[in-house]
Design an enzyme around this catalytic site. Structure first.
Site, PDB file in Angstrom:
ATOM      1  N   CYS A  75       0.793  -1.238   0.000  1.00  0.00           N
ATOM      2  CA  CYS A  75       0.000   0.000   0.000  1.00  0.00           C
ATOM      3  C   CYS A  75       0.818   1.279   0.000  1.00  0.00           C
ATOM      4  O   CYS A  75       0.647   2.129  -0.888  1.00  0.00           O
ATOM      5  CB  CYS A  75      -0.990  -0.010   1.157  1.00  0.00           C
ATOM      6  N   HIS A 135      -1.128   6.893   5.243  1.00  0.00           N
ATOM      7  CA  HIS A 135      -0.046   5.901   5.311  1.00  0.00           C
ATOM      8  C   HIS A 135       1.172   6.319   4.494  1.00  0.00           C
ATOM      9  O   HIS A 135       1.845   5.490   3.891  1.00  0.00           O
ATOM     10  CB  HIS A 135      -0.551   4.516   4.854  1.00  0.00           C
TER      11      HIS A 135
END
Length: 741
Positions: A75, A135
């Site tokens: 990710c 993130h």
């Protein structure tokens, strides 16, 4: 910009002048970039699945559906490439933002020499907003004291609402609004779900934009947490899919493959990859296994269907405002389906990160809670491969199951020839496409810093010509030592076993022009092609700063490596009431070591509540007062250890303490004290290796996903809590260099 006015002594002999703000090219579209999480190639209805995704399917029908689009296998790296148009190693994000491993490609942050698409669009005159998963900030920089330069508002977004970490409980998220940590607006009992909350904010943003600046386009980055584990959905969605997956992954995968062939999502003649290693035929599983595993897939499917319904609300809002025609919607996934549920699946995702299995008996014990707020489930490998139909392997791997992902582009005003596109493209091509459409370019210099060249290529040339050849020719891949390279229709790929010499990895060769699903290794038939590709991989790896190769898992790195200013370099902490939640990336490293918790209090006999809590339903520890007792609970991946001690009737406690003494590898003894006198002791037979829980640390209450079931509603402390001290001993395996005492 030169001042064209004139300032005299008074306004009567002065000429006013107003600087012209930056404006994008006339007719530039609004841009909505939607990123799904861990959604494999064969998961959406328009990619052959039985999962009901009518909203996403409609976007594909009304626009373009790419079948040869690739991402990185994880990710944060995909998001770094997506935001910058550069390869992830080159901008400093070789793995996750959870750790800085001490090398240029492994900083866990995006280099300031790589401007983001949000920064460039804001400079061009766009409004910018980000809602959902970030993130991309080092997790040891996500505390409420910052630094904030790598938070969304520091990288080009003017508004933000979402979660900074890589994972979120969708019923109990740790939320940030702009640069401030906030609590969810409702509880799960009141109907809260994170995806609905994010869509509400996105809709409000569009309403604000069109009301207050209707002629100013916007860039909306909607990075949903769905369908990353934990797979969670409202009860009505879970009930809607009940029993659908009792037929098992073999039949589901075969049905998806047939649908992909029928609709042209995969070329005629594409083989269905054989079951991955350790994936058992569904019919060979025990009845208990099938029961638990079907329920886990139901939770995943329910989450995807719930997400689609929420996206329908956003699309309907654009249509209601009359702005859908000139809105460019890009929808993609960040990587393939997750293998992080393990062979059997799990109802405790922290166990996977610590390298521990969860048994079928454990999963069955939590069966009725799967999909809800009381556990964190992730499906087993068999369902993950079904999500990647017709491909092999998973997220983290550089085979197709990890890197070939869905991509849908819908822009009614700008796409005349709809349908499937098969040109090879990669996530680094998305930002160049957006900038091409807007009519701007990545600057060579921004904020005084020279900028890395853009590595990607605009995909706009594919919009009007389905048959035009791909303008991409080469793309490398690397993750956890897994390596691959695509060049001119061929792909070489090496699967790497953790801890094994890289020299022992076997390179496979696939001709993707005729072998979409990477089923036929032709390395032996074409050794010269393979040698050329492997040589190219080494050249590309050198060019884009891939080295050094590192196959350690992220949890181990996060426990061992910390930036020079990380709070995790400390051994002592003092926490005061009123502080916002300490995120997981900067909580004290209590793993496999002795430590103490000392709470300075003023309280009466009937006072109660949480003094310190760290973690969530998956794991954590909590010190609290209840029914005249000081209690400590250590929740190790669902195994709960309780230690109690009666507070003397005549005491007016000023200090309540828990001292944990390590007695062996990941085990110890907890001693409870009231004003320095021992009142209880107990053994803690198993403790966390790398991660204790996903959520962070609070004092004076436990307001989100609870560590313990022995209290409800956050259980705020009713006495006066002055501060809580936590001190670490030097007997743990995760000692950091240059410790700050």
């Amino acid at each position: 910009m030169e001042n064209a006015g004139r300032v005299g002594i008074t306004y009567a002999d002065s000429d006013p002048w107003w600087p012209e703000p930056p404006r994008p090219r006339e007719g530039s579209p609004d841009v909505v970039l939607i990123v799904l999480d861990d959604v494999g190639f064969g998961t959406l209805g328009c990619y052959g699945s039985e999962i009901r995704t009518p909203t996403m399917d409609a976007l594909a029908r009304a626009g373009l559906q790419y079948t040869n689009f690739h991402v990185t296998p994880l990710c944060s790296p995909t998001r770094a490439s997506l935001m910058t148009g550069r390869n992830h190693h080159a901008v400093g994000m070789s793995l996750l933002s959870n750790a800085d491993s001490g090398f240029p490609s492994k900083r866990g942050t995006i280099s300031p020499n790589a401007a983001t698409v949000a920064e460039v669009l804001k400079d061009t005159g766009y409004s910018t907003a980000c809602y959902g998963k970030w993130h991309l900030a080092p997790l040891d920089q996500t505390g409420s004291a910052g630094p904030f330069d790598q938070w969304p508002l520091g990288r080009g977004f003017e508004r933000y609402y979402g979660f900074l970490e890589g994972i979120s409980d969708h019923f109990h998220p740790e939320l940030v609004q702009d640069n401030q940590r906030v609590d969810p607006p409702k509880t799960p009992e009141e109907g809260y779900h994170l995806t609905e909350d994010l869509i509400d904010h996105a809709i409000d943003f569009v309403s604000d934009q069109k009301s207050n600046a209707p002629d100013k386009p916007y860039f909306l980055y909607l990075a949903l947490g769905a369908a990353h584990t934990p797979h969670q959905a409202p009860r009505e969605y879970l009930e809607r899919v009940r029993g659908r997956y009792d037929i098992g992954w073999d039949e589901i995968r075969a049905a998806r493959h047939r649908e992909q062939l029928r609709t042209g999502v995969v070329p005629e003649g594409t083989d269905l990859a054989p079951r991955n290693e350790s994936v058992v035929a569904w019919d060979e599983l025990s009845e208990d296994d099938r029961r638990a595993m079907a329920r886990m897939q139901e939770a995943f499917a329910a989450m995807v269907e719930h997400t689609d319904d929420q996206l329908a609300r956003l699309v309907a809002h654009l249509e209601r405002l009359g702005v859908r025609e000139n809105t460019l919607i890009i929808l993609m996934s960040d990587n393939g389906a997750s293998q992080e549920g393990g062979r059997d699946g799990t109802t405790n995702t922290i166990a996977y990160e610590n390298g521990d299995a969860v048994t079928t008996a454990d999963n069955l014990a939590g069966l009725d809670d799967i999909g809800g707020p009381r556990n964190h489930s992730n499906y087993p490998w068999g369902w993950a491969q079904a999500a990647n139909t017709p491909l092999k392997r998973y997220k983290q791997n550089t085979h197709a199951g990890g890197v070939r992902a869905p991509l849908v582009v819908s822009w009614p005003a700008g796409i005349a020839v709809r349908g499937v596109r098969s040109q090879f493209h990669h996530v680094i091509d998305v930002t160049p496409t957006v900038l091409d459409i807007v009519g701007t370019a990545m600057p060579e210099l921004r904020a005084g810093r020279p900028q890395l060249p853009v590595h990607g290529t605009s995909m706009r040339y594919t919009f009007d010509d389905p048959a035009t050849p791909s303008r991409r020719h080469t793309q490398y891949f690397e993750m956890y030592g897994h390596r691959a390279i695509w060049h001119a229709g061929w792909k070489a790929v090496a699967y790497h076993e953790r801890g094994r010499s890289y020299d022992d990895d076997a390179w496979e060769l696939y001709h993707l022009d005729t072998d979409f699903s990477e089923c036929h290794d032709v390395a032996a038939e074409h050794p010269e092609v393979l040698a050329n590709l492997v040589g190219r991989w080494w050249s590309e790896a050198e060019r884009y700063d891939v080295f050094p190769l590192d196959d350690r898992n992220f949890a181990e790195r996060a426990a061992r490596y910390h930036s020079a200013t990380s709070p995790r370099r400390r051994r002592s902490y003092r926490y005061y009431p009123g502080m916002t939640r300490v995120p997981g990336g900067i909580t004290p490293l209590v793993y496999d070591r002795s430590f103490t918790i000392d709470a300075a209090v003023r309280m009466e006999r009937d006072d109660k509540g949480v003094l310190l809590a760290h973690g969530d339903v998956c794991g954590g520890h909590v010190l609290f007062v209840k029914a005249g007792e000081l209690r400590y609970e250590y929740n190790h991946q669902g195994t709960r250890y309780h230690v109690k001690g009666a507070i003397p009737d005549d005491a007016a406690p000023r200090r309540l303490s828990m001292h944990f003494t390590k007695t062996g590898v990941r085990r110890g003894r907890a001693t409870l004290l009231c004003d320095g006198s021992e009142i209880g002791t107990g053994e803690i037979a198993s403790t966390a290796r790398y991660l204790i829980g996903w959520q962070g640390l609070t004092v004076g209450g436990d307001s989100l996903s609870p560590v313990s079931w022995d209290y409800e509603g956050g259980f705020p402390f009713t006495g006066i809590l002055e501060h809580v001290d936590l001190a670490l001993a030097a007997d743990g395996p995760h000692e950091v260099h240059e410790v700050i005492d």
